[in-house]
Design a protein around this motif. Structure first.
Motif, short mmCIF file in Angstrom:
data_model
loop_
_atom_site.label_atom_id
_atom_site.label_comp_id
_atom_site.label_asym_id
_atom_site.label_seq_id
_atom_site.Cartn_x
_atom_site.Cartn_y
_atom_site.Cartn_z
N LYS A 129 0.84 -1.21 0.00
CA LYS A 129 0.00 0.00 0.00
C LYS A 129 0.87 1.25 0.00
CE LYS A 129 -3.81 2.20 2.53
NZ LYS A 129 -4.72 2.10 3.71
N ARG A 173 2.41 1.66 -3.49
CA ARG A 173 1.46 2.23 -4.45
C ARG A 173 1.32 3.73 -4.25
NH1 ARG A 173 -1.50 -2.54 -3.27
NH2 ARG A 173 -2.88 -1.39 -1.85
N PHE A 174 1.31 4.16 -2.99
CA PHE A 174 1.22 5.59 -2.71
C PHE A 174 2.45 6.32 -3.25
CE2 PHE A 174 2.38 9.15 0.07
CZ PHE A 174 1.26 9.97 -0.10
N GLU A 193 2.39 6.35 -7.14
CA GLU A 193 1.34 7.26 -7.63
C GLU A 193 1.73 8.72 -7.39
OE1 GLU A 193 -3.44 8.09 -7.04
OE2 GLU A 193 -2.60 6.12 -6.47
N ASP A 220 -5.42 7.95 -15.57
CA ASP A 220 -5.72 7.29 -14.30
C ASP A 220 -4.38 6.95 -13.64
OD1 ASP A 220 -6.39 5.57 -12.22
OD2 ASP A 220 -8.07 4.68 -13.31
N HIS A 221 -3.94 7.82 -12.75
CA HIS A 221 -2.64 7.65 -12.12
C HIS A 221 -2.57 6.38 -11.28
CE1 HIS A 221 -2.82 11.98 -13.02
NE2 HIS A 221 -1.50 11.89 -13.18
N ALA A 222 -3.65 6.05 -10.60
CA ALA A 222 -3.66 4.86 -9.75
C ALA A 222 -3.53 3.60 -10.61
CB ALA A 222 -4.94 4.81 -8.93
N GLN A 223 -4.21 3.59 -11.73
CA GLN A 223 -4.12 2.43 -12.63
C GLN A 223 -2.71 2.28 -13.20
OE1 GLN A 223 -6.49 2.65 -16.21
NE2 GLN A 223 -6.62 0.42 -16.38
N ARG A 255 -0.42 0.87 -10.58
CA ARG A 255 -0.59 -0.57 -10.44
C ARG A 255 0.08 -1.32 -11.58
NH1 ARG A 255 -5.81 1.15 -8.79
NH2 ARG A 255 -6.64 0.77 -10.89
#
Length: 596
Positions: free
Chosen positions: A17, A20-21, A24, A40-43, A46
């Motif tokens: 987690k 990912r932070f 991103e 989509d930065h989160a995508q 990932r």
């Protein structure tokens, strides 16, 4: 290198987690929402994490921890710098290293070993393959099993003969939008250039004429990291290198990666963020991996790639080669000393990557602001009299400026501004004695290690000035030269190996050990190193002139209660009221503790 690290006991879910932070956050800076409202930065985060397989297993690197010590010494070489008929050059190289250097160095930088179309490897056709003229991935992995392997990540550009560029011309993926395009009418006058060739190349595509950006040459087309797909491709390449045993990533020409019209297109804030992103992904996969940025630019710009100890682990110490060369040909350490005094100690978790010769040349941009124009001219003229060639770059106002001196270091040190003399070997060893003792990790170019002379015939054959320092040794001939005591190759090779072995046994030569400059007059260059535990001191003093120099031992502030020994000669200094006499280019490493 990479001897100590701590694996976090943080639960895997929490660690992923956090990763990912971090990823991103990097991406939101690089691809800001104003310019990329639909991204989509989160995508994307990932996706990058999955490419490196950090969604399955990741490790948290220790913060600000040094993964190196005084035993780390590297050799820089091409995969085919030593060749033997009927044998893959990478096998020949591995055999040479195992025979002669297994107990002397622990790292090797193999310059680009991929299929290429120009620039001796730096115009990469295929990042995923080993040039079949050198060997295969098995050969690379074998070297990586014996030495810490450093490989080039050529991030700024790829070959015009690559599949990506072929697809660009055919307007299909992958490659259609992989290259930076520019309107030829755009104002590019502020762009910093390392070459004199035109910046833009006209290309015929299925959609008509397009103009692509070429920082270095028209065969080296700049990648467009403004397209996230290019970033994903580069991260896949990084993962491949990690899987093949690469421990040290040399980010070639990284300063030019991000382009934005109206700016110099060098050292862009998004370039720095890209380096930080790549570091985050690399070190969460391999906490012992190291990133080194290659930025042949003025000193203060180069140092910026340390970031806040969160960017490059190391930066090339680009100002060292021209300043050291200047000191040894003029007989004055004034500029070298002033520069060293201005250099901040590397923060914990970072180090200086010291070198004094490379496959390219002795860069002159890193001397800007440190040497006067007239002094640079004197340096150039002296080197040309020793057979050197000069490469140029385009400067503002339509002028060309000298960019680098192309010469082997052995021939560069054959004399002074007065001309050639009899002190070539001593001067050459003095230069390496300085590099080996300075704060940081030393890297020795293969042609310095064996004292190769200027390869003038190669320059004529290739029409490239840099070929002068890229000779290909026949393995049997090199073995003969090194086995014959009276050759300068054998003398230099054995003396350098001896100095390296001494260096590797001294805790005061830890890359991050304390260093202070000594003030002993311009004829001498000196500094004091102290081990991290403060139990060993070494006073490193070098005569940079062709005269004998004498100074009182009392001027060095040696503690009288200690017994002082020169690590180089073995001579003991018990009476500190006597003088220290240094012959031309002689140097001493005076220590109060014999570590080996």
């Amino acid at each position: 290198m990479g001897k100590r690290f701590k694996i976090s006991e943080q639960p895997m879910i929490s660690l992923q987690k956090e990763l990912r932070f971090l990823v991103e956050t990097h991406l939101r800076f690089i691809y800001d929402e104003q310019s990329y409202p639909d991204l989509d930065h989160a995508q994307l985060a990932r996706k990058l994490i999955k490419i490196v397989e950090l969604d399955e297993q990741c490790l948290k690197p220790a913060v600000h921890e040094s993964l190196w010590d005084e035993q780390d010494v590297l050799v820089i070489t091409y995969g085919d710098s030593i060749k033997k008929e009927g044998e893959p050059p990478l096998d020949t190289l591995n055999n040479f290293f195992n025979k002669h250097l297994a107990d002397t160095v622990n790292g090797v930088h193999i310059l680009p070993f991929f299929p290429y179309s120009s620039d001796d490897g730096f115009s990469v056709i295929d990042y995923t393959q080993v040039n079949d003229g050198l060997g295969d991935w098995g050969d690379i992995e074998e070297i990586a099993s014996n030495f810490d392997l450093m490989a080039d990540l050529v991030v700024n550009h790829c070959s015009s003969r690559s599949r990506w560029f072929d697809n660009f011309k055919q307007c299909k993926e992958p490659g259609k939008n992989y290259f930076f395009e520019c309107d030829p009418s755009a104002d590019t006058s502020d762009v910093v250039r390392p070459r004199t060739s035109p910046l833009l190349r006209e290309v015929e595509t299925l959609e008509g004429k397009k103009y692509v950006w070429c920082t270095f040459s028209h065969d080296q087309v700049d990648l467009n990291f403004a397209n996230p797909d290019v970033l994903c491709e580069m991260i896949q390449i990084i993962k491949l290198y990690l899987d093949r045993g690469v421990k040290i990533f040399r980010m070639d020409a990284v300063a030019f990666v991000w382009k934005e019209l109206g700016t110099p297109c060098i050292h862009h804030p998004k370039t720095h963020e890209l380096v930080r992103l790549m570091r985050t992904l690399i070190e969460h996969h391999s906490p012992r991996a190291i990133i080194i940025t290659e930025t042949n630019v003025p000193n203060h710009e180069n140092l910026s790639y340390f970031g806040n100890a969160n960017e490059a682990h190391a930066v090339y110490n680009f100002s060292l080669p021209p300043l050291l060369l200047n000191a040894l040909i003029t007989g004055s350490s004034a500029h070298l000393k002033a520069w060293q005094m201005s250099m901040p100690p590397a923060q914990e978790g970072t180090f200086y990557f010291n070198f004094i010769a490379s496959h390219d040349g002795i860069g002159l941009r890193p001397a800007e602001g440190l040497l006067q124009d007239q002094e640079i001219d004197t340096l150039i003229n002296t080197m040309q009299s020793f057979g050197a060639r000069i490469s140029w770059r385009a400067a503002q106002g339509g002028l060309n400026k000298a960019y680098e001196i192309n010469v082997t270091l052995f021939d560069a040190l054959q004399g002074t501004t007065k001309g050639p003399d009899k002190w070539q070997i001593q001067r050459f060893l003095c230069a390496h004695g300085i590099m080996l003792a300075l704060e940081g990790i030393p890297a020795i170019y293969i042609h310095s290690l064996v004292a190769t002379n200027n390869y003038q015939e190669g320059v004529e054959l290739t029409a490239s000035n840099r070929t002068i320092n890229r000779y290909k040794w026949d393995a049997d001939e090199l073995e003969t030269q090194l086995a014959t005591e009276h050759t300068h190759h054998a003398k230099v090779f054995e003396q350098l190996k001896r100095l390296i072995s001494i260096r590797r046994g001294q805790q005061a030569f830890h890359p991050n050990a304390t260093q202070f400059t000594l003030h002993l007059g311009d004829q001498l260059f000196g500094f004091w190193r102290q081990s991290i535990r403060r139990d060993q001191s070494i006073f490193c003093i070098y005569n940079v002139t062709d005269d004998t120099v004498t100074i009182p031992l009392s001027s060095i502030n040696l503690i009288s209660l200690n017994k002082w020994v020169d690590l180089v000669s073995g001579q003991e200094y018990t009476d500190l009221h006597l003088d220290l006499v240094l012959e031309p280019y002689q140097f001493v490493w005076l220590t109060n503790k014999i570590a080996c």
